[in-house]
Design a protein around this motif. Structure first.
Motif, PDB file in Angstrom:
ATOM      1  N   THR A  34      37.582  43.245   4.751  1.00 14.77           N
ATOM      2  CA  THR A  34      38.461  44.325   4.285  1.00 14.77           C
ATOM      3  C   THR A  34      38.185  45.232   3.472  1.00 14.77           C
ATOM      4  O   THR A  34      36.720  44.245   2.874  1.00 14.77           O
ATOM      5  CB  THR A  34      39.745  44.213   3.277  1.00 14.77           C
ATOM      6  OG1 THR A  34      39.193  43.073   2.153  1.00 14.77           O
ATOM      7  CG2 THR A  34      40.838  43.670   3.892  1.00 14.77           C
ATOM      8  N   TYR A  35      37.987  46.061   3.790  1.00 18.16           N
ATOM      9  CA  TYR A  35      36.834  47.199   2.799  1.00 18.16           C
ATOM     10  C   TYR A  35      37.573  48.631   2.305  1.00 18.16           C
ATOM     11  O   TYR A  35      39.048  49.291   3.032  1.00 18.16           O
ATOM     12  CB  TYR A  35      36.029  48.078   2.939  1.00 18.16           C
ATOM     13  CG  TYR A  35      36.740  48.665   4.729  1.00 18.16           C
ATOM     14  CD1 TYR A  35      36.346  48.575   5.797  1.00 18.16           C
ATOM     15  CD2 TYR A  35      36.694  50.629   4.497  1.00 18.16           C
ATOM     16  CE1 TYR A  35      37.629  49.316   7.480  1.00 18.16           C
ATOM     17  CE2 TYR A  35      36.472  50.762   5.426  1.00 18.16           C
ATOM     18  CZ  TYR A  35      37.147  50.660   6.722  1.00 18.16           C
ATOM     19  OH  TYR A  35      37.508  51.854   7.830  1.00 18.16           O
ATOM     20  N   ARG A  36      37.369  49.114   0.986  1.00 15.18           N
ATOM     21  CA  ARG A  36      37.906  50.070   0.469  1.00 15.18           C
ATOM     22  C   ARG A  36      37.318  50.933  -0.245  1.00 15.18           C
ATOM     23  O   ARG A  36      36.446  50.955   0.052  1.00 15.18           O
ATOM     24  CB  ARG A  36      39.155  49.473  -0.181  1.00 15.18           C
ATOM     25  CG  ARG A  36      39.655  50.435  -1.079  1.00 15.18           C
ATOM     26  CD  ARG A  36      41.049  49.423  -2.729  1.00 15.18           C
ATOM     27  NE  ARG A  36      41.386  50.941  -3.477  1.00 15.18           N
ATOM     28  CZ  ARG A  36      41.467  50.462  -4.831  1.00 15.18           C
ATOM     29  NH1 ARG A  36      41.121  49.233  -5.313  1.00 15.18           N
ATOM     30  NH2 ARG A  36      41.521  51.418  -5.210  1.00 15.18           N
ATOM     31  N   ILE A  57      36.787  53.311  -2.850  1.00 14.74           N
ATOM     32  CA  ILE A  57      37.522  53.768  -4.045  1.00 14.74           C
ATOM     33  C   ILE A  57      36.812  55.118  -4.320  1.00 14.74           C
ATOM     34  O   ILE A  57      38.544  55.611  -4.715  1.00 14.74           O
ATOM     35  CB  ILE A  57      36.227  53.111  -4.735  1.00 14.74           C
ATOM     36  CG1 ILE A  57      36.626  51.658  -4.147  1.00 14.74           C
ATOM     37  CG2 ILE A  57      36.734  53.253  -6.690  1.00 14.74           C
ATOM     38  CD1 ILE A  57      37.914  50.660  -5.461  1.00 14.74           C
ATOM     39  N   ASP A  83      35.722  58.899   5.710  1.00 18.36           N
ATOM     40  CA  ASP A  83      36.485  58.095   6.352  1.00 18.36           C
ATOM     41  C   ASP A  83      35.722  57.684   7.483  1.00 18.36           C
ATOM     42  O   ASP A  83      35.318  56.768   7.848  1.00 18.36           O
ATOM     43  CB  ASP A  83      37.774  58.230   6.379  1.00 18.36           C
ATOM     44  CG  ASP A  83      38.485  58.572   4.891  1.00 18.36           C
ATOM     45  OD1 ASP A  83      37.753  58.204   3.706  1.00 18.36           O
ATOM     46  OD2 ASP A  83      39.357  58.750   4.737  1.00 18.36           O
ATOM     47  N   ARG A 101      40.549  47.993   7.104  1.00 21.12           N
ATOM     48  CA  ARG A 101      40.622  48.841   5.660  1.00 21.12           C
ATOM     49  C   ARG A 101      41.863  48.408   4.900  1.00 21.12           C
ATOM     50  O   ARG A 101      42.855  48.824   5.483  1.00 21.12           O
ATOM     51  CB  ARG A 101      40.327  50.656   6.047  1.00 21.12           C
ATOM     52  CG  ARG A 101      40.481  51.258   5.125  1.00 21.12           C
ATOM     53  CD  ARG A 101      40.448  52.593   5.731  1.00 21.12           C
ATOM     54  NE  ARG A 101      40.321  53.697   4.466  1.00 21.12           N
ATOM     55  CZ  ARG A 101      40.957  55.367   4.111  1.00 21.12           C
ATOM     56  NH1 ARG A 101      40.319  55.709   5.479  1.00 21.12           N
ATOM     57  NH2 ARG A 101      40.920  55.965   3.206  1.00 21.12           N
ATOM     58  N   ALA A 102      41.391  48.644   3.731  1.00 21.91           N
ATOM     59  CA  ALA A 102      42.711  48.590   2.432  1.00 21.91           C
ATOM     60  C   ALA A 102      42.861  49.596   1.291  1.00 21.91           C
ATOM     61  O   ALA A 102      41.451  50.374   1.834  1.00 21.91           O
ATOM     62  CB  ALA A 102      41.996  47.435   1.540  1.00 21.91           C
ATOM     63  N   ASP A 103      43.883  50.484   1.119  1.00 18.80           N
ATOM     64  CA  ASP A 103      44.339  51.544   0.803  1.00 18.80           C
ATOM     65  C   ASP A 103      44.339  50.948  -0.638  1.00 18.80           C
ATOM     66  O   ASP A 103      43.921  51.874  -1.819  1.00 18.80           O
ATOM     67  CB  ASP A 103      45.058  52.177   1.169  1.00 18.80           C
ATOM     68  CG  ASP A 103      45.000  52.969   2.573  1.00 18.80           C
ATOM     69  OD1 ASP A 103      43.738  53.556   2.841  1.00 18.80           O
ATOM     70  OD2 ASP A 103      45.404  52.751   3.400  1.00 18.80           O
ATOM     71  N   GLU A 104      44.262  49.778  -0.816  1.00 14.55           N
ATOM     72  CA  GLU A 104      44.861  49.521  -2.145  1.00 14.55           C
ATOM     73  C   GLU A 104      44.968  48.519  -2.761  1.00 14.55           C
ATOM     74  O   GLU A 104      44.404  47.888  -1.406  1.00 14.55           O
ATOM     75  CB  GLU A 104      46.168  50.463  -3.149  1.00 14.55           C
ATOM     76  CG  GLU A 104      47.170  49.658  -1.842  1.00 14.55           C
ATOM     77  CD  GLU A 104      48.359  49.697  -2.883  1.00 14.55           C
ATOM     78  OE1 GLU A 104      48.530  51.238  -3.114  1.00 14.55           O
ATOM     79  OE2 GLU A 104      49.230  49.771  -1.981  1.00 14.55           O
ATOM     80  N   ALA A 163      39.460  44.286  -2.500  1.00 13.05           N
ATOM     81  CA  ALA A 163      39.052  44.681  -0.777  1.00 13.05           C
ATOM     82  C   ALA A 163      37.389  43.533  -0.896  1.00 13.05           C
ATOM     83  O   ALA A 163      37.243  43.584  -1.981  1.00 13.05           O
ATOM     84  CB  ALA A 163      38.849  45.936  -0.660  1.00 13.05           C
ATOM     85  N   LYS A 187      34.393  46.749  -2.222  1.00 16.49           N
ATOM     86  CA  LYS A 187      34.277  48.282  -1.680  1.00 16.49           C
ATOM     87  C   LYS A 187      33.525  49.586  -2.056  1.00 16.49           C
ATOM     88  O   LYS A 187      32.562  49.142  -2.236  1.00 16.49           O
ATOM     89  CB  LYS A 187      35.187  48.077  -4.040  1.00 16.49           C
ATOM     90  CG  LYS A 187      36.329  47.387  -3.699  1.00 16.49           C
ATOM     91  CD  LYS A 187      36.972  47.078  -5.075  1.00 16.49           C
ATOM     92  CE  LYS A 187      37.121  46.236  -5.573  1.00 16.49           C
ATOM     93  NZ  LYS A 187      36.383  44.940  -5.712  1.00 16.49           N
ATOM     94  N   ASN A 214      30.001  44.329  -2.413  1.00 16.18           N
ATOM     95  CA  ASN A 214      29.632  46.618  -2.621  1.00 16.18           C
ATOM     96  C   ASN A 214      29.221  46.970  -2.224  1.00 16.18           C
ATOM     97  O   ASN A 214      28.141  46.989  -2.526  1.00 16.18           O
ATOM     98  CB  ASN A 214      30.083  46.550  -4.572  1.00 16.18           C
ATOM     99  CG  ASN A 214      32.009  45.631  -4.396  1.00 16.18           C
ATOM    100  OD1 ASN A 214      32.500  45.512  -3.716  1.00 16.18           O
ATOM    101  ND2 ASN A 214      32.866  45.906  -5.852  1.00 16.18           N
TER     102      ASN A 214
END
Ligand SMILES: *[C@@H]1O[C@H](CO)[C@@H](O)[C@H](O)[C@H]1NC(C)=O
Ligand SMILES: *[C@@H]1O[C@H](CO)[C@@H](O)[C@H](O)[C@H]1NC(C)=O
Length: 420
Positions: free
Chosen positions: A114-116, A118, A130, A150-153, A156, A159, A193
């Motif tokens: 997963t990626y976020r 920040i 994005d 993708r993770a929104d919160e 992850a 990051k 990250n």
């Protein structure tokens, strides 16, 4: 190791999707060079500035090391080419040391990541950031066993953030110019990250010069254009004669041609073999690189050639039987050289041989059945090693083999490396 590199190199596609648009710093050359060598070439900090010694000493050695790494003429002097290369915008990963030798070969223990994002730079609309990141990850997804969502919160694996100067990880950014970003090896917490230097002016979609290339291209010459009678990269039936790495790039041989793919560029180049190596034949059987010798070996029928840069090494072609094959072997189907273990694998029919690069001899106990040691692999057109995986090609398909798990982890189209 494979996934470490995935992360470290993650910034490359993003850096090339954007372009630094700022002025280069105007430090005095000496300080600039010293800092650069400390940062990327592990020049010891206590090294005195290189005023006195002109022909040797640690700084000169480091300059030579850098020139060699970047494929420049090795003079040990700060000529214009060298300074120009140092001034190019780049990702903030040392060219030597931990990041390129991957101690402990860290890797992700899973293939779905997963990626976020920040936070964002103010230089660009959010959706531009994005989509650049999504595009970069999809390039990796195409050519590795990894998938990304993708993770929104929350937590992850990866990051992604923009920060300036000291940003809490003991690797402060350097203001405008030079370092554009850096990334951490796979793992929990800060590992995995990616940080971008927000003192750069990030702009959208200009085709700028990519960051420095490891090894550098062999020689850039004009590409041939595809047309009737030439193989088409995105033909779904495309198969390859031979595939090999070469100085950090990947070469895909087909008939009289090859595609050359650099990991920082989006367009694979397409060339005639004869443009680079006029004395080599077409329709190759196999090719592999021995990185420790900076040599590419190519095979056709019962002969093979050694190539360094654009030169065919004197004394070649030689007969394949000089490598220790029995007289019954008339040609090699595919080969690769494992650069960590210093063993070269030759695939012939349903069997393979293993050659020891240290002792320069064929190993005892071979041939063995390919299917016994590479379950699922039968009949190979081409093979190469990349980021620890072995990629076997058969017709229009490609099988990613994980040598640690001893299994095929992913099946891809043969031409997936050519962005089809
Ligand atoms: C973005 O996040 C990083 C990491 O949390 C932080 O260091 C940085 O200061 C943030 N940048 C902005 C512009 O808020
Ligand atoms: C960026 O470039 C690509 C390819 O050149 C193009 O398809 C895309 O529309 C461009 N994006 C923007 C936001 O201009």
């Amino acid at each position: 190791m494979e996934h470490l590199a995935v992360l470290v190199l993650l910034c490359l596609p993003v850096c090339s999707a954007y372009r630094l648009n700022g002025a280069v710093s105007k430090d005095s050359d000496t300080d600039f060079v010293k800092q650069y060598l400390e940062k990327y070439y592990k020049l010891a900090k206590e090294t005195k500035p290189f005023v006195r010694r002109r022909d040797h000493g640690p700084v000169v050695e480091k300059i030579r090391e850098m020139q060699k790494f970047l494929g420049l003429e090795v003079t040990g002097k700060l000529d214009t080419d060298t300074l120009e290369m140092m001034r190019k915008p780049r990702c903030g990963v040392p060219d030597v040391g931990d990041f390129t030798t991957f101690p402990g070969m860290p890797k992700w223990r899973k293939t779905h990541l997963t990626y976020r994002i920040i936070n964002y730079t103010l230089d660009l609309p959010r959706d531009a950031v994005d989509s650049a990141i999504e595009k970069a990850l999809s390039l990796w997804q195409e050519v590795t066993p990894l998938t990304f969502s993708r993770a929104d919160e929350g937590e992850a694996d990866i990051k992604i953030s923009f920060a300036v100067r000291d940003h809490g990880d003991f690797s402060p950014f350097d203001g405008p110019g030079n370092v554009l970003g850096h990334a951490y090896r796979p793992g929990p917490g800060i590992y995995g990250n990616v940080h971008f230097d927000d003192d750069e002016l990030w702009v959208e979609n200009q085709s700028g010069s990519p960051p420095v290339s490891p090894g550098g291209p062999v020689v850039p010459t004009e590409s041939v254009t595809s047309g009737p009678g030439t193989p088409a990269a995105c033909d779904p039936a495309l198969s390859f004669d031979a595939v090999s790495t070469l100085r950090g790039e990947i070469l895909f041989f087909k008939d009289r041609y090859f595609w050359c793919r650099s990991h920082w560029s989006l367009e694979p180049e397409f060339h005639l073999i004869s443009t680079f190596w006029p004395s080599l034949p077409s329709d190759l059987d196999a090719a592999y690189e021995v990185t420790s010798k900076d040599t590419l070996f190519v095979f056709k029928g019962n002969q093979f050639w050694a190539v360094r840069g654009t030169e065919v090494v004197a004394g070649y072609p030689k007969g394949i039987h000089t490598l220790g094959f029995p007289a019954t072997v008339g040609k090699i189907d595919a080969a690769f050289s494992d650069k960590e273990k210093k063993k070269t694998y030759f695939f012939v029919g349903d069997k393979y041989w293993r050659f020891d690069e240290n002792s320069q001899s064929m190993e005892q106990g071979f041939p063995r059945l390919t299917a016994d040691d590479f379950p699922g692999v039968v009949g190979v057109d081409a093979v190469f090693q990349h980021f620890g995986f072995f990629y076997f090609f058969r017709g229009p398909l490609q099988f990613a083999f994980d040598p640690n798990a001893r299994m095929i982890t992913h099946t891809l189209k043969s031409n997936s490396w050519l962005y089809c």
